[in-house]
Design a protein around this motif. Structure first.
Motif, PDB file in Angstrom:
ATOM      1  N   SER A   1      23.823  37.331  66.049  1.00 15.39           N
ATOM      2  CA  SER A   1      24.894  37.863  67.002  1.00 15.39           C
ATOM      3  C   SER A   1      24.307  37.479  68.304  1.00 15.39           C
ATOM      4  O   SER A   1      25.245  37.028  68.891  1.00 15.39           O
ATOM      5  N   LEU A   2      23.071  37.556  68.469  1.00 15.38           N
ATOM      6  CA  LEU A   2      22.362  36.896  70.011  1.00 15.38           C
ATOM      7  C   LEU A   2      22.983  35.322  70.375  1.00 15.38           C
ATOM      8  O   LEU A   2      23.571  35.184  71.252  1.00 15.38           O
ATOM      9  N   MET A   3      22.731  34.512  69.208  1.00 15.53           N
ATOM     10  CA  MET A   3      23.009  33.298  69.514  1.00 15.53           C
ATOM     11  C   MET A   3      24.600  33.023  69.350  1.00 15.53           C
ATOM     12  O   MET A   3      25.162  32.325  70.300  1.00 15.53           O
ATOM     13  N   LEU A   4      25.385  33.869  68.757  1.00 12.61           N
ATOM     14  CA  LEU A   4      26.785  33.570  68.738  1.00 12.61           C
ATOM     15  C   LEU A   4      27.424  34.138  69.833  1.00 12.61           C
ATOM     16  O   LEU A   4      28.214  33.410  70.639  1.00 12.61           O
ATOM     17  N   GLY A   5      26.790  35.001  70.604  1.00 12.43           N
ATOM     18  CA  GLY A   5      27.280  35.694  71.978  1.00 12.43           C
ATOM     19  C   GLY A   5      26.814  34.701  73.027  1.00 12.43           C
ATOM     20  O   GLY A   5      27.657  34.382  73.714  1.00 12.43           O
ATOM     21  N   SER A   6      25.630  34.008  72.700  1.00 16.16           N
ATOM     22  CA  SER A   6      25.286  32.992  73.714  1.00 16.16           C
ATOM     23  C   SER A   6      26.311  31.760  73.968  1.00 16.16           C
ATOM     24  O   SER A   6      27.006  31.452  75.103  1.00 16.16           O
ATOM     25  N   TYR A   7      26.794  31.391  72.587  1.00 22.65           N
ATOM     26  CA  TYR A   7      27.604  30.207  72.659  1.00 22.65           C
ATOM     27  C   TYR A   7      29.035  30.482  72.822  1.00 22.65           C
ATOM     28  O   TYR A   7      29.873  29.855  73.596  1.00 22.65           O
ATOM     29  N   LEU A   8      29.530  31.771  72.743  1.00 25.30           N
ATOM     30  CA  LEU A   8      30.855  32.375  72.804  1.00 25.30           C
ATOM     31  C   LEU A   8      30.926  32.608  74.479  1.00 25.30           C
ATOM     32  O   LEU A   8      31.850  31.947  75.150  1.00 25.30           O
ATOM     33  N   LYS A   9      30.063  33.123  75.341  1.00 24.58           N
ATOM     34  CA  LYS A   9      29.635  33.226  76.687  1.00 24.58           C
ATOM     35  C   LYS A   9      29.719  31.802  77.359  1.00 24.58           C
ATOM     36  O   LYS A   9      30.497  31.681  78.345  1.00 24.58           O
ATOM     37  N   ALA A  10      29.163  30.901  76.639  1.00 24.38           N
ATOM     38  CA  ALA A  10      29.172  29.629  77.279  1.00 24.38           C
ATOM     39  C   ALA A  10      30.509  29.009  77.131  1.00 24.38           C
ATOM     40  O   ALA A  10      30.965  28.010  78.176  1.00 24.38           O
ATOM     41  N   PHE A  11      31.364  28.966  76.042  1.00 26.20           N
ATOM     42  CA  PHE A  11      32.340  28.604  75.683  1.00 26.20           C
ATOM     43  C   PHE A  11      33.484  29.155  76.763  1.00 26.20           C
ATOM     44  O   PHE A  11      34.301  28.361  77.387  1.00 26.20           O
ATOM     45  N   LEU A  12      33.448  30.366  77.005  1.00 24.70           N
ATOM     46  CA  LEU A  12      34.193  31.069  78.095  1.00 24.70           C
ATOM     47  C   LEU A  12      34.123  30.584  79.594  1.00 24.70           C
ATOM     48  O   LEU A  12      35.054  30.251  80.234  1.00 24.70           O
ATOM     49  N   GLY A  13      32.896  30.477  79.709  1.00 24.44           N
ATOM     50  CA  GLY A  13      32.356  30.045  81.230  1.00 24.44           C
ATOM     51  C   GLY A  13      32.769  28.362  81.431  1.00 24.44           C
ATOM     52  O   GLY A  13      33.531  28.120  82.614  1.00 24.44           O
ATOM     53  N   ALA A  14      32.541  27.598  80.419  1.00 24.53           N
ATOM     54  CA  ALA A  14      33.049  26.306  80.465  1.00 24.53           C
ATOM     55  C   ALA A  14      34.381  26.039  80.607  1.00 24.53           C
ATOM     56  O   ALA A  14      35.015  25.502  81.566  1.00 24.53           O
TER      57      ALA A  14
ATOM     58  N   ALA B   1      36.469  28.486  81.888  1.00 25.22           N
ATOM     59  CA  ALA B   1      36.968  28.963  83.152  1.00 25.22           C
ATOM     60  C   ALA B   1      36.840  27.976  84.048  1.00 25.22           C
ATOM     61  O   ALA B   1      37.706  27.773  84.997  1.00 25.22           O
ATOM     62  N   HIS B   2      35.714  26.920  84.274  1.00 24.63           N
ATOM     63  CA  HIS B   2      35.765  26.161  85.072  1.00 24.63           C
ATOM     64  C   HIS B   2      36.501  24.821  84.939  1.00 24.63           C
ATOM     65  O   HIS B   2      37.247  24.434  85.965  1.00 24.63           O
ATOM     66  N   THR B   3      36.661  24.497  83.826  1.00 22.16           N
ATOM     67  CA  THR B   3      37.532  23.192  83.249  1.00 22.16           C
ATOM     68  C   THR B   3      38.789  23.546  83.221  1.00 22.16           C
ATOM     69  O   THR B   3      39.736  23.031  83.847  1.00 22.16           O
TER      70      THR B   3
ATOM     71  N   ILE C   1      31.147  33.450  91.027  1.00 19.95           N
ATOM     72  CA  ILE C   1      31.161  34.724  90.168  1.00 19.95           C
ATOM     73  C   ILE C   1      30.736  34.114  88.776  1.00 19.95           C
ATOM     74  O   ILE C   1      29.982  34.991  88.217  1.00 19.95           O
ATOM     75  N   VAL C   2      31.261  33.078  88.373  1.00 20.33           N
ATOM     76  CA  VAL C   2      30.803  32.514  87.047  1.00 20.33           C
ATOM     77  C   VAL C   2      29.171  32.227  86.938  1.00 20.33           C
ATOM     78  O   VAL C   2      28.430  32.517  86.143  1.00 20.33           O
ATOM     79  N   VAL C   3      28.703  31.522  87.951  1.00 25.25           N
ATOM     80  CA  VAL C   3      27.255  31.287  88.225  1.00 25.25           C
ATOM     81  C   VAL C   3      26.496  32.517  88.508  1.00 25.25           C
ATOM     82  O   VAL C   3      25.455  32.714  87.757  1.00 25.25           O
ATOM     83  N   GLY C   4      27.146  33.436  89.168  1.00 20.47           N
ATOM     84  CA  GLY C   4      26.569  34.720  89.525  1.00 20.47           C
ATOM     85  C   GLY C   4      26.086  35.316  88.222  1.00 20.47           C
ATOM     86  O   GLY C   4      25.116  35.893  87.854  1.00 20.47           O
ATOM     87  N   ILE C   5      27.204  35.360  87.292  1.00 26.78           N
ATOM     88  CA  ILE C   5      27.131  36.167  86.035  1.00 26.78           C
ATOM     89  C   ILE C   5      26.201  35.491  84.994  1.00 26.78           C
ATOM     90  O   ILE C   5      25.256  36.245  84.491  1.00 26.78           O
ATOM     91  N   ASN C   6      26.318  34.015  85.032  1.00 25.85           N
ATOM     92  CA  ASN C   6      25.590  33.458  84.168  1.00 25.85           C
ATOM     93  C   ASN C   6      24.068  33.028  84.732  1.00 25.85           C
ATOM     94  O   ASN C   6      23.453  32.227  83.744  1.00 25.85           O
ATOM     95  N   VAL C   7      23.772  33.144  85.930  1.00 22.52           N
ATOM     96  CA  VAL C   7      22.690  33.013  86.601  1.00 22.52           C
ATOM     97  C   VAL C   7      21.608  34.221  86.739  1.00 22.52           C
ATOM     98  O   VAL C   7      20.785  34.533  86.359  1.00 22.52           O
ATOM     99  N   ILE C   8      22.302  35.055  87.586  1.00 18.73           N
ATOM    100  CA  ILE C   8      21.767  36.388  88.225  1.00 18.73           C
ATOM    101  C   ILE C   8      21.665  37.041  87.008  1.00 18.73           C
ATOM    102  O   ILE C   8      20.513  37.722  87.068  1.00 18.73           O
ATOM    103  N   VAL C   9      22.581  37.422  86.261  1.00 17.61           N
ATOM    104  CA  VAL C   9      22.347  38.769  85.471  1.00 17.61           C
ATOM    105  C   VAL C   9      21.403  38.398  84.474  1.00 17.61           C
ATOM    106  O   VAL C   9      20.428  39.067  84.134  1.00 17.61           O
ATOM    107  N   PRO C  10      21.263  37.030  83.854  1.00 20.25           N
ATOM    108  CA  PRO C  10      20.300  36.664  82.727  1.00 20.25           C
ATOM    109  C   PRO C  10      18.775  36.794  83.617  1.00 20.25           C
ATOM    110  O   PRO C  10      17.863  37.287  82.748  1.00 20.25           O
TER     111      PRO C  10
END
Length: 317
Positions: free
Chosen positions: A149-162, A164-166, A208-217
């Motif tokens: 579940s942790l890995m699936l969540g990691s890849y899902l967040k990565a998919f959504l973040g990517a 959002a940018h592209t 926002i995206v970098v803040g969420i994916n860098v600062i939060v982790p």
């Protein structure tokens, strides 16, 4: 903003290809840098492939910690392969041209694997927290279902973040005339500098995206290691403290390199001068971290050394 930025249409692109300036334009440095980054890439591929193979072949490494290391090596292998071959071509050619579609594809996978690494490193910190602070509950808290579940969540967040940018923002920008990217890969900030339409929303999205994916982790990892440190200091035996420190120190080195260089690149105002500095810092999270991770996690690791001996023993036999 210039009048072009206000008047240009936002649903088409006039530019069909980009020119990547690369790490440096000094002719005397091209060959030495080519040799350096070629060696780094070969070692990165061999190191991460070796780590993946070792974990796959040795049953005593089929634990939550090595499950995350397996995924980390896979991400690093893919991550470095997104841009390094193109970077090496630049050192041997006068112009490093990449198509518009190729640039957007590279940007997507670059964002996907970078964000994935952020959350895998966070998952590894949680694994160490449970192992040291709640060892009796370790097999329940880090069950195969939880790890998956942790890995699936990691890849899902990565998919959504990517996406959002592209997909959501970058593809809506227009590039009218300027097509020279001041970088060795299609990254967000140098692309924004070329757009002839307003990039305000994109710049806000980056924060926002970098803040969420860098600062939060990174904050999560720091808090987690605060609890880990307090638990380690309560361990009575010196040997126990030393073992706990050794299992955590390698992870903290990897986290510091990756998050530190990433934050320096993205969480500051962008300009031509800062972009030149950013290119140097980006070498750490794009090339150095994928190269170093297999060594960081294996140098003082008895399980990995045992796996190497067993695997080589089988090969010799």
């Amino acid at each position: 903003r210039s009048p072009w930025r206000r008047m240009a249409p936002t649903n088409s692109s006039f530019v069909t290809e980009f020119i990547l300036l690369g790490l440096t334009d000094l002719p005397d440095l091209q060959l030495p840098l080519f040799c350096l980054f070629l060696v780094m890439y070969v070692v990165t591929v061999l190191g991460n492939l070796g780590f993946i193979t070792l974990i796959g072949l040795n049953s005593h490494l089929h634990t939550p910690m090595y499950y995350f290391l397996f995924n980390l090596s896979f991400i690093d292998l893919c991550y470095s392969s997104v841009f390094t071959p193109k970077m090496l071509i630049h050192f041997t050619s006068k112009k490093n041209i990449i198509s518009y579609r190729g640039c957007m594809t590279q940007l997507y996978f670059f964002c996907f694997f970078a964000i994935s690494e952020c959350y895998v490193l966070t998952s590894m910190a949680y694994d160490r927290y449970v192992a040291i602070c709640n060892p009796l509950l370790y097999h329940v808290a880090m069950s195969p279902k939880v790890c998956s579940s942790l890995m699936l969540g990691s890849y899902l967040k990565a998919f959504l973040g990517a996406i959002a940018h592209t997909g959501r923002r970058m593809l809506r920008l227009t590039f009218c005339d300027a097509n020279t990217i001041n970088h060795y890969l299609c990254d967000i900030l140098p692309l924004l500098q070329l757009s002839c339409t307003s990039t305000y929303v994109n710049e806000l999205l980056v924060l926002i995206v970098v803040g969420i994916n860098v600062i939060v982790p990174s904050v999560t990892i720091l808090v987690t290691y605060g609890f880990i440190l307090s638990s380690i200091l309560r361990i009575s035996s010196t040997e126990g403290r030393s073992k706990a420190f050794s299992t955590c120190s390698s992870h903290m080195v990897a986290v510091s390199l990756f998050f530190g260089s990433g934050a320096f690149m993205y969480l500051k105002p962008s300009s031509a001068g800062s972009m030149d500095e950013g290119k140097i810092s980006s070498v750490f999270y794009t090339n150095v971290v994928p190269l170093m991770n297999p060594f960081i996690y294996s140098l003082r690791n008895k399980d990995i050394k045992l796996a190497v001996r067993k695997t080589l023993g089988r090969r010799v036999f």
